[in-house]
Structure formats: structure tokens, C-alpha cells
Scaffold this active site. Structure first.
Site, PDB file in Angstrom:
ATOM      1  N   GLY A 155       0.803  -1.221   0.000  1.00 65.67           N
ATOM      2  CA  GLY A 155       0.000   0.000   0.000  1.00 65.67           C
ATOM      3  C   GLY A 155       0.832   1.264   0.000  1.00 65.67           C
ATOM      4  N   ASP A 181       3.184  -6.074 -10.124  1.00 63.64           N
ATOM      5  CA  ASP A 181       2.402  -5.256 -11.045  1.00 63.64           C
ATOM      6  C   ASP A 181       1.716  -4.087 -10.348  1.00 63.64           C
ATOM      7  OD1 ASP A 181       0.625  -6.931  -9.731  1.00 63.64           O
ATOM      8  OD2 ASP A 181      -0.692  -7.159 -11.457  1.00 63.64           O
ATOM      9  N   VAL A 210       6.980 -13.303  -7.492  1.00 57.68           N
ATOM     10  CA  VAL A 210       7.395 -14.700  -7.393  1.00 57.68           C
ATOM     11  C   VAL A 210       6.459 -15.606  -8.186  1.00 57.68           C
ATOM     12  CG1 VAL A 210       6.079 -15.338  -5.342  1.00 57.68           C
ATOM     13  CG2 VAL A 210       8.330 -16.362  -5.709  1.00 57.68           C
ATOM     14  N   ASP A 211       5.232 -15.149  -8.446  1.00 52.21           N
ATOM     15  CA  ASP A 211       4.273 -15.950  -9.205  1.00 52.21           C
ATOM     16  C   ASP A 211       4.577 -15.986 -10.697  1.00 52.21           C
ATOM     17  OD1 ASP A 211       2.945 -16.370  -6.852  1.00 52.21           O
ATOM     18  OD2 ASP A 211       1.258 -15.041  -7.299  1.00 52.21           O
ATOM     19  N   GLY A 255       0.661 -18.738  -5.892  1.00 50.08           N
ATOM     20  CA  GLY A 255       0.063 -18.617  -7.213  1.00 50.08           C
ATOM     21  C   GLY A 255      -1.364 -18.140  -7.097  1.00 50.08           C
ATOM     22  N   TYR A 362       5.771 -19.087   3.220  1.00 48.53           N
ATOM     23  CA  TYR A 362       6.641 -18.053   3.777  1.00 48.53           C
ATOM     24  C   TYR A 362       8.094 -18.507   3.828  1.00 48.53           C
ATOM     25  CZ  TYR A 362       2.459 -15.425   4.736  1.00 48.53           C
ATOM     26  OH  TYR A 362       1.289 -14.729   4.558  1.00 48.53           O
ATOM     27  N   ARG A 365       9.212 -17.670   0.332  1.00 45.01           N
ATOM     28  CA  ARG A 365       9.400 -16.227   0.131  1.00 45.01           C
ATOM     29  C   ARG A 365      10.695 -15.721   0.761  1.00 45.01           C
ATOM     30  NH1 ARG A 365       5.167 -13.261  -1.725  1.00 45.01           N
ATOM     31  NH2 ARG A 365       3.090 -14.207  -1.748  1.00 45.01           N
TER      32      ARG A 365
END
Length: 471
Positions: A155, A181, A210-211, A255, A362, A365
Site C-alpha cells: 500500500g 504489477d 514470485v508468481d 500462485g 513463507y 518467500r
């Protein structure tokens, strides 16, 4: 997408008149690394059955090659650069930060580099996050740890005017924004506000998702590491399943709207029997539903492994109706839903199973990049600096057909990249898993649903493209 007319023209702040401090060659054939010219392009369309005679122009679907220019726009002595990381964690963030700082410092002699703390939130004075002065000494080892040295948040990207005020106050004239994006749409708004005010500030994005769901780009950084980590999880759960009576291993991977991690993990693991992704609908019940096929697999082989992307099967669950700080829809938990449904199904049939469920999201990530991702991050960071020094703005650096290019943010964020159910990738998943092409009981309904979803996606992309043209 068919029928869309893309424009890959790159915005430049002005004419490049300053000789680059980098010592490279202008010519090929002298066995020295060369500069890149502004008239070097990469074709977007490569399949022979797609190609039509066309001029070599950005408007005709050609993308400007990235790389160091012989003449640059900014005098390195006058540059103050800023770097920020936004959105969720992803393997490789520190590698990119390190590459940007080292290229600015070592190749161009830039000595003022500010790290903005906690994403877009770091631009707002009321939050009290002071920027960090970056140099090769304090970033040299950060690629060896996961996460992001600068911190991140979701945000704030919609507070465009305040962000530009902060950039101006800090004297930044070159801003590097690392994010997905949503973050990059924010960076385009920032660049447009910079242009509206008549400011000489380059805004360059390094796409992070990462997707692997940014349009046109071959892959996003961190994706290969995510697949590697997912494959480890599958190996563990397969061992559990194989060792138990009626063993079932269930792994939920990242995903949201794109199933690339799950699909590639299914292929790489060699041990996945069912791969469930958002792009391919499935049903639980009925003779051609997942549960019936899972039961058949257990009868034949005694164990099974299921890989599911977090955004798969959302039509089977009750929507949360919530969004996160970035405006992303909060998904219902398909992993625990499947776990409970599978257990209930076999309990009712009085069939013994042993189900093990793993959600390594996680852990994935926060992982340190593998060698290939680390190399990729290094090159993305390098090319981002070369672009900014040459006065390129409103772009992200992307890999297209294995070539690094300048991709206008407006094009990269038109729509999400998704797994095409008709593609060779999904065909290879079917070969690896031997699962049915569709696990549904009424194919006509599914075809209609997929057709409608595609039409809605194309309509959104056209609306965004029209908005870009009218800016």
C-alpha cells in the site's frame, strides 16, 4: 492477446550528451564488450505462424534492447539515486539492491544512493522512516540472506503527489522501484506526476513477482528459487505418503491467479500426481471429480501427491470479501479446504488414509536465491542502472526471448501472465502427473466459464491500453 495493438516506445528524458565513464567498445569484432545502441531491438513475435512483414519499430511490437549506452543523460556527479522494495517478500530482493548499488558506485561513480525504508511507506515523513545511505560496504554481503535489507510494505503507492514531494525533498533524480504489477502501476503514476511537474527524474522498475505473472517477461526473479523450494516440499511429502498406508501428500504453493510455480514444481519433482492451478477448473465430486480420481490412484498405487496453487478452486469456497493493503483480494484457504474434504470423503467410505499437509509459502518467500536466480538479479540490477543513466523512464527491465529489454510499464502491467491450458507447459504437466486433462463432469459448462473469463481479461487489458493511449 489477439486484437490488441501494443506500443513499446520508450520514454526518454532528453538527448544523451555525456560520454559514459564505462570503457567499452562501439564496434563488434575487436574482442571487447560493447555498448548497446538505441536502435537495437528484440522481436516480441517469434513464432513463424504469427509473424507478418513489419518495420523495425517499437510500435510494431519490437522491444528496445537494454544495456550500457556510449552517451548518457545524467552526469554521475550530479546523481542522487533512490531504491525501494515494495509488496511481499521474494527471493532475490537483496541481490537486486546489491547489483543496483554496486553498478551505480563502481561503474558510474555515483556516491549518493538512498535506500527508502519499508516500500512506499518510507516516503511519508509522518511514518518516521529515515532513508539509509547505501554503499558497497554495507550491501556487499546482503545477497547471502533472504528478505530485503530495506524492508517492505504493502500500500501507499496511490499517494502519488506525496511520494513525488518526498523524492524532490531528498534531491533524488533517479528512482529504482522493485515490486510487482501493483507496485509498478504506482511507479508509472509517480513517473507521470514527475513529468507533469516538469522534473528531470528517471523512474525505472525492476519487476518482482514470485508468481511469474508479469506480462511479456520470460520469468521474474525469485521464480526459479520458489520452484526449487517447492520441489523440496514435494520430495518430503512424497516420502511421507509413500511410507504410509493410504498415504496422501498435499502441498500448497504460491500462485494467486497464475499457476506457474505449481506447474513447474509438478514437472520438476517427478513425484506429483495431481496439479491444481487457478487457470484450470476442477470439481471435487462426481465420477470425473478430483476425489474419484484420487481414490482410483490410491487403489492402483497406494499413495498420491497433490500440488495446489493458492488461487486454485476458489469457486469451490466461500469468498472472504476482504482485500489487503495493496488492494489484492484475500483468498480463501484452498489447502486446508482440500485437506478437510479429502479426510471426510475417505472417512465416510471407511477407507484408511494418512494425509500430510505442507504449506511452505513463507519459507519459500524468505529463501536465499539459487545460483541462477542470483545471476539473473545481478543482471537485472545492472541493466536498470544503465537505463536510468541514459535517461530512460517509465520502464521496467525484462527478459524477453532470453534478451534483456526496456519494457514500458504501461505494457508490462496491462494484464497478468497466466498458464495457458492449451500451452506446451500445461501439456508437459499432464505428461508428468498423468492426471486427466480436466477433472469436471460437464465440459460444456467449463468451456463456457473459461471463454467468459478470457473475454473479461481481454476487456480489462483493452480498457487499460485505451487509458494509456489517452494519458
Amino acid at each position: 492477446m489477439a486484437g490488441l495493438e501494443y506500443d513499446f516506445s520508450v520514454t526518454n528524458l532528453g538527448e544523451c550528451k555525456i560520454k559514459s565513464p564505462i570503457e567499452l567498445s562501439r564496434h563488434h569484432g575487436d574482442f571487447r564488450a560493447t555498448f548497446v545502441r538505441d536502435d537495437a531491438y528484440v522481436r516480441r513475435v517469434v513464432n513463424s505462424y504469427d509473424e507478418k512483414p513489419e518495420a523495425i519499430t517499437p510500435e510494431a511490437n519490437h522491444l528496445e534492447k537494454a544495456g550500457p549506452r556510449e552517451y548518457i543523460y545524467f552526469n554521475p556527479e550530479h546523481v542522487t539515486a533512490g531504491i525501494c522494495t515494495c509488496g511481499g517478500l521474494c527471493p532475490g530482493l537483496n541481490d537486486v539492491i546489491r547489483a543496483v548499488v554496486r553498478t551505480l558506485w563502481n561503474r558510474y561513480g555515483v556516491r549518493r544512493i538512498k535506500g527508502i525504508k519499508f516500500g512506499y511507506q518510507g516516503f511519508f515523513e509522518s511514518n518516521g522512516f529515515e532513508p539509509v545511505d547505501l554503499n558497497p560496504d554495507n550491501i556487499d554481503e546482503i545477497h547471502k540472506i533472504g528478505g530485503t535489507y530495506l524492508g517492505t510494505s504493502r500500500g501507499g503507492g496511490d499517494r502519488t503527489s506525496e511520494i513525488v514531494d518526498s523524492i524532490v525533498k531528498m534531491g533524488i533524480n533517479m528512482m529504482f522501484i522493485i515490486g510487482g504489477d501493483g507496485t509498478q502501476r504506482g511507479s508509472l503514476d509517480i513517473a507521470n506526476e514527475v513529468q507533469r511537474r516538469g522534473l528531470d527524474i528517471a523512474v525505472v522498475g525492476i519487476p518482482k513477482t514470485v508468481d511469474n505473472d508479469l506480462q511479456f517477461i520470460d520469468r521474474s526473479f525469485g521464480f526459479e528459487t520458489a520452484v526449487q523450494q517447492g520441489t523440496k516440499a514435494v520430495a518430503s511429502v512424497h516420502m511421507e505418503a509413500h511410507s504410509q498406508i493410504g498415504g496422501i501428500g498435499l502441498v500448497k504453493l504460491m500462485g494467486r491467479e497464475s499457476g506457474f510455480i505449481a506447474a513447474c514444481t509438478a514437472i520438476a519433482s517427478h513425484e506429483t500426481n495431481f496439479c491444481l492451478i487457478p487457470e484450470v477448473p476442477f470439481e471435487l465430486d462426481g465420477p470425473n471429480g478430483l476425489l474419484a480420481h484420487l481414490e482410483d490412484r490410491l487403489k492402483r498405487r497406494g499413495h498420491a501427491v497433490i500440488v495446489v496453487a493458492e488461487g486454485a478452486g476458489q469457486d469451490l469456497l466461500e469468498a472472504t470479501g476482504q482485500t489487503d493493503a495493496s488492494g489484492n483480494k484475500k483468498l480463501a484457504d484452498i489447502g486446508t479446504f482440500l485437506r478437510d474434504k479429502i479426510n471426510a470423503y475417505f472417512k465416510e467410505k471407511k477407507t484408511e488414509i494418512n494425509l500430510k499437509y505442507i504449506d511452505p509459502s513463507y519459507e519459500v518467500r524468505a529463501a536465499v536465491t539459487n545460483a541462477n536466480d542470483s545471476m539473473y538479479c545481478e543482471r537485472l540490477g545492472n541493466y536498470a542502472v544503465h537505463a536510468a543513466m541514459a535517461g530512460k523512464t517509465k520502464i521496467v527491465i525484462g527478459l524477453v526471448h532470453d534478451k534483456y529489454v526496456h519494457l514500458p510499464i504501461s505494457m508490462a502491467t496491462l494484464s497478468r501472465n497466466t498458464v495457458d491450458p492449451e500451452s506446451s507447459l500445461w501439456r508437459d504437466v499432464l505428461d508428468a502427473t498423468l492426471q486427466p486433462v480436466y477433472m469436471v463432469n460437464n465440459m460444456e459448462t467449463v468451456t463456457e466459464k473459461l471463454k467468459k473469463a478470457k473475454e473479461e481479461t481481454d476487456a480489462k487489458a483493452r480498457a487499460r491500453l485505451e487509458k494509456v493511449k489517452n494519458m
